[in-house]
Design an enzyme around this catalytic site. Structure first.
Site, PDB file in Angstrom:
ATOM      1  N   ASP A 264      42.320  44.315  45.782  1.00 29.16           N
ATOM      2  CA  ASP A 264      41.140  43.448  45.910  1.00 29.16           C
ATOM      3  C   ASP A 264      40.556  43.565  47.318  1.00 29.16           C
ATOM      4  O   ASP A 264      41.248  43.951  48.271  1.00 29.16           O
ATOM      5  CB  ASP A 264      41.524  41.982  45.673  1.00 29.16           C
ATOM      6  CG  ASP A 264      41.984  41.741  44.248  1.00 29.16           C
ATOM      7  OD1 ASP A 264      41.676  42.575  43.377  1.00 29.16           O
ATOM      8  OD2 ASP A 264      42.646  40.709  44.026  1.00 29.16           O
TER       9      ASP A 264
HETATM   10  N1  URA Z   1      47.237  41.311  42.649  1.00 25.40           N
HETATM   11  C1  URA Z   1      46.093  40.710  43.078  1.00 25.40           C
HETATM   12  O1  URA Z   1      45.825  39.570  42.734  1.00 25.40           O
HETATM   13  N2  URA Z   1      45.306  41.429  43.910  1.00 25.40           N
HETATM   14  C2  URA Z   1      45.588  42.659  44.359  1.00 25.40           C
HETATM   15  O2  URA Z   1      44.827  43.251  45.127  1.00 25.40           O
HETATM   16  C3  URA Z   1      46.768  43.253  43.884  1.00 25.40           C
HETATM   17  C4  URA Z   1      47.576  42.562  43.030  1.00 25.40           C
END
Ligand code: URA
Length: 263
Positions: free
Chosen positions: A115
């Site tokens: 993310d």
């Molecule tokens: N889980 C999440 O919520 N975000 C990420 O970037 C990776 C795993």
């Protein structure tokens, strides 16, 4: 290690604009080499990383590229984006995309996105077979995350992560995950609620949604490793480097959940 393969005779026939019959003659006369070896099998399948020569002249030579990036917060896991800086922009700023890597830039893809507000180990490659193997749930390649939480951690987390959680939107139950408390304290310096989570899959916002079940917002998320490959401590956020051959092959060695969930 590309997923897409083609028949050698077809490749030569199209590349050299000759008939399949002519290709058979070339093979019989031992004029064609694949990865340095003379070949005579017309049905041989080759991928885009096979080096192919005819009478010593190179017909195909593509290099597989494997990159480790320390993704900073605020950079998007995409190859193009109108709004945010992308991970490809970071590679270009660092001049990592030189020569062959630059030629392969259009074929680079991200292996398991993070993310926008997640940091840590991100892999990029032009080798789709390698990335498929890393991301397919069947191979159970473990990804390890350090998670900072807003609220204290309680005893029921480990079991809930191990059991899996039902995600209504996708209609799936998450695969068993390993949860471990790293810090769970409040003192004069402030609050430190930190957990380590190991997943063998990568559902959309998976970790945030899993902690969401406990109404415990994630305030920091960092990926530490993928399989046996740890984020290189020498890389500061934004920096990247090419993987070594040993790392490319060795990443699959530890491909099972190794720790038992804490009681
Ligand atoms: N889980 C999440 O919520 N975000 C990420 O970037 C990776 C795993």
């Amino acid at each position: 290690m590309s997923l897409n393969t083609a028949r050698l005779d077809r490749f030569i026939s199209e590349h050299c604009k000759v008939s399949r019959r002519d290709v058979r003659l070339m093979l019989a006369k031992k004029r064609i080499c694949v990865d340095g070896c003379i070949v005579d099998d017309i049905g041989l399948r080759i991928d885009r990383f096979a080096k192919i020569t005819l009478d010593g002249d190179i017909l195909q030579e593509n290099k597989a590229i494997y990159i480790m990036l320390h993704k900073p917060i605020g950079v998007v896991s995409a190859t193009v984006d109108k709004q945010h800086k992308t991970v490809i922009d970071l590679l270009e700023e660092q001049n990592l995309l030189v020569n062959q890597a630059l030629a392969e830039k259009g074929n680079l893809h991200i292996v398991g996105r993070l993310d926008l507000n997640t940091s840590g180990l991100l892999l990029l490659t032009n080798d789709s077979r390698w990335s498929e193997r890393l991301t397919s749930p069947e191979h159970k390649v473990e990804k390890c995350y350090q998670v900072r939480l807003q609220n204290p951690l309680t005893e029921d987390y480990a079991q809930a992560f191990a059991n899996g959680m039902y995600f209504e939107f996708e209609n799936i139950t998450t695969k068993p995950a390993v949860f471990k408390v790293i810090a769970n304290q409040t003192n004069e310096q402030g609050n430190r609620y930190i957990a380590e989570v190991k997943l063998i899959e990568g559902r959309y916002h998976q970790i945030k949604r899993m902690f969401g079940r406990f109404r415990n917002p994630v305030i920091g998320l960092h990926r530490k490793s993928i399989g046996s490959l740890l984020l290189d401590e020498q890389l500061i956020a934004g920096q990247s480097r090419l993987l070594t051959d040993d790392e490319v092959l060795g990443i699959f060695q530890k491909d099972m959940l190794t720790d038992k969930p804490t009681d």
